[in-house]
Design a protein around this motif. Sequence first.
Motif, PDB file in Angstrom:
ATOM      1  N   ARG A 187       0.835  -1.207   0.000  1.00  0.00           N
ATOM      2  CA  ARG A 187       0.000   0.000   0.000  1.00  0.00           C
ATOM      3  C   ARG A 187       0.867   1.253   0.000  1.00  0.00           C
ATOM      4  O   ARG A 187       0.598   2.228  -0.702  1.00  0.00           O
ATOM      5  N   PHE A 197     -11.062   2.538 -11.802  1.00  0.00           N
ATOM      6  CA  PHE A 197     -10.501   3.397 -10.766  1.00  0.00           C
ATOM      7  C   PHE A 197     -10.147   4.768 -11.329  1.00  0.00           C
ATOM      8  O   PHE A 197     -10.527   5.807 -10.779  1.00  0.00           O
ATOM      9  N   ASP A 250      -6.747  12.028  -1.640  1.00  0.00           N
ATOM     10  CA  ASP A 250      -6.229  11.357  -0.449  1.00  0.00           C
ATOM     11  C   ASP A 250      -5.550  10.064  -0.888  1.00  0.00           C
ATOM     12  O   ASP A 250      -6.155   9.003  -0.950  1.00  0.00           O
ATOM     13  N   GLY A 294     -13.199   6.795 -12.215  1.00  0.00           N
ATOM     14  CA  GLY A 294     -13.795   7.387 -11.027  1.00  0.00           C
ATOM     15  C   GLY A 294     -13.010   8.582 -10.530  1.00  0.00           C
ATOM     16  O   GLY A 294     -13.571   9.591 -10.113  1.00  0.00           O
ATOM     17  N   ALA A 337     -14.590  12.480  -9.881  1.00  0.00           N
ATOM     18  CA  ALA A 337     -14.766  13.005  -8.528  1.00  0.00           C
ATOM     19  C   ALA A 337     -13.418  13.234  -7.883  1.00  0.00           C
ATOM     20  O   ALA A 337     -12.918  12.366  -7.196  1.00  0.00           O
ATOM     21  N   GLY A 355      -5.309   2.065  -0.768  1.00  0.00           N
ATOM     22  CA  GLY A 355      -5.958   0.921  -0.128  1.00  0.00           C
ATOM     23  C   GLY A 355      -7.194   0.473  -0.874  1.00  0.00           C
ATOM     24  O   GLY A 355      -7.445  -0.724  -1.034  1.00  0.00           O
ATOM     25  N   MET A 356      -7.956   1.446  -1.331  1.00  0.00           N
ATOM     26  CA  MET A 356      -9.184   1.093  -2.054  1.00  0.00           C
ATOM     27  C   MET A 356      -8.860   0.380  -3.362  1.00  0.00           C
ATOM     28  O   MET A 356      -9.497  -0.620  -3.714  1.00  0.00           O
ATOM     29  N   GLY A 379      -7.704  -3.105  -2.650  1.00  0.00           N
ATOM     30  CA  GLY A 379      -8.845  -3.899  -2.194  1.00  0.00           C
ATOM     31  C   GLY A 379      -9.747  -4.303  -3.342  1.00  0.00           C
ATOM     32  O   GLY A 379     -10.225  -5.435  -3.412  1.00  0.00           O
ATOM     33  N   MET A 380      -9.943  -3.370  -4.237  1.00  0.00           N
ATOM     34  CA  MET A 380     -10.787  -3.656  -5.393  1.00  0.00           C
ATOM     35  C   MET A 380     -10.178  -4.780  -6.236  1.00  0.00           C
ATOM     36  O   MET A 380     -10.879  -5.673  -6.713  1.00  0.00           O
ATOM     37  N   ALA A 440      -3.403   7.971   0.344  1.00  0.00           N
ATOM     38  CA  ALA A 440      -3.316   6.788   1.211  1.00  0.00           C
ATOM     39  C   ALA A 440      -4.593   5.975   1.135  1.00  0.00           C
ATOM     40  O   ALA A 440      -4.574   4.755   0.912  1.00  0.00           O
ATOM     41  N   ALA A 441      -5.708   6.647   1.313  1.00  0.00           N
ATOM     42  CA  ALA A 441      -6.982   5.941   1.272  1.00  0.00           C
ATOM     43  C   ALA A 441      -7.207   5.309  -0.097  1.00  0.00           C
ATOM     44  O   ALA A 441      -7.633   4.151  -0.204  1.00  0.00           O
ATOM     45  N   LEU A 442      -6.898   6.065  -1.130  1.00  0.00           N
ATOM     46  CA  LEU A 442      -7.164   5.549  -2.474  1.00  0.00           C
ATOM     47  C   LEU A 442      -6.298   4.350  -2.812  1.00  0.00           C
ATOM     48  O   LEU A 442      -6.757   3.416  -3.476  1.00  0.00           O
ATOM     49  N   ASP A 452     -12.346  15.233  -5.489  1.00  0.00           N
ATOM     50  CA  ASP A 452     -12.296  15.334  -4.012  1.00  0.00           C
ATOM     51  C   ASP A 452     -10.990  15.981  -3.600  1.00  0.00           C
ATOM     52  O   ASP A 452     -10.016  15.295  -3.390  1.00  0.00           O
ATOM     53  N   CYS A 463     -10.089  -3.111 -13.362  1.00  0.00           N
ATOM     54  CA  CYS A 463     -10.012  -2.333 -12.125  1.00  0.00           C
ATOM     55  C   CYS A 463      -9.301  -1.003 -12.350  1.00  0.00           C
ATOM     56  O   CYS A 463      -9.745   0.048 -11.880  1.00  0.00           O
TER      57      CYS A 463
END
Lengths: 219, 219
Positions: free
Chosen positions: A146, A210, A166, A213, A217, A172-173, A176-177, A168-170, A219, A206
């Motif tokens: 990650r 990704f 973000d 997306g 958005a 992981g997402m 995970g996906m 870090a969060a992305l 963000d 994926c």
Amino acid sequence: MSDSPLPRSFTPPLSPTTQRGRKRHDALLEAAQRLFLERGFSQVSVNDIVAEAGGSLSTLYRHFGNKEGLFQAMVEHRSHDIYTALTADDIDSLPVEAALTRFGSGLLHKAMDDEALGIYREVVAESPRQPELARRFFDAGPGRMRQVVKEYLDRRVADRSLPPVDTAALAGMYLGMVLGEWHLIQLLQLEAPPSAEAIDARVTRCATLFLGGLRDAPD
Amino acid sequence: MSDSPLPRSFTPPLSPTTQRGRKRHDALLEAAQRLFLERGFSQVSVNDIVAEAGGSLSTLYRHFGNKEGLFQAMVEHRSHDIYTALTADDIDSLPVEAALTRFGSGLLHKAMDDEALGIYREVVAESPRQPELARRFFDAGPGRMRQVVKEYLDRRVADRSLPPVDTAALAGMYLGMVLGEWHLIQLLQLEAPPSAEAIDARVTRCATLFLGGLRDAPD
DNA sequence: AAGAAAGCGTAGCATACACTACACCTAGAA
DNA sequence: TTCTAGGTGTAGTGTATGCTACGCTTTCTT
């Protein structure tokens, strides 16, 4: 209530010095790996391991202290290799989609691998009793993965290939996906492992999804 | 070499008929659950369970046959509840994003729950020895969740809210994205569980990202 | 009230297994 | 060649534990 009169000069896990010693050490580690991953920690006795590796019980205890010590040594020994070679020098020169694809493909191939699955199972099972082990496994394996992706995304944000997100969060997402339910299905041995083509197809989709997306958005 | 002279009318796992019997049965299941999930299958003895539940060893064996039988009964007993209440009647009347958010939120809350984590750990650990258990867990839990989402996506494709897509694969990817690394972190007990707000925030972002990606790349 | 079915409780068997003790052997440096 | 640290092998110890046996008690039905 007696004192502890020179507690026998504490002979903890000992790294072997001699040639023969190193050989036995490695043989023990290897046997431990095979048996632990095949049958599970509590289903394997130290005698089994010695029988498999050759050598003697005394040597095992001199080198690893006890059964858990051997287990830990084994997990660390493997974790190092398993999630390695995920970084590539030329990764920054690739288009973003290709880079993500490469990360995803590397991860998914590893995650479908019998040995990695075995370690994952054992670490998850033992983690409540051996938190140190859990942490080290995570840091050496999934956590590192990650981190690598996060830092990649950071660079893409820095050079404006991606909007500020973000990372870090992305990261992981995204990972995970890619794994999705496939990882669990392999952990539980419910289906035969997917072909390399199936893996690549999934990862490609994926990555596309990704990035699509992300563009929408920010963000 | 003797024959088997009426093998004692085979007394397999027996469901209790009387009131007291039912009570003990439940007490045993509950104690088994607490102890197994707390310490792990191999770290708990049948005597521990009886001590916790009250009653007697004989009753345990009459009801569940052996230790593994009790474990299986416990897992099934819990799997049923745990992943329930994920379906909602009004789900089809919601906007797609809201529906995905609800699915994701339900999943993530469950996946962060101590009891569900305990079962997950134990099933993963025991699955190589107990494939039946693995299958049942998956079908009752994660697999069912994926199926519910898939069927939801199918309906949205049918009513043209979504372009024609591979709904099965996408359901798995979406749920995987929601879980991301959070699930593993909780499995390994590396961090405190996230707050409800953090969960909602993550799920919202996932739903947005996912739908954004879908609009771009129909496939 | 009687009798059977189910539960209780203890005691114990058989075994597996982590770990230790101890006496002997081997390799390889001085 | 000799010395010694490290390796070998076996035998054993203590304990934990899955499971059974068995005799007694409680509950429920008829």
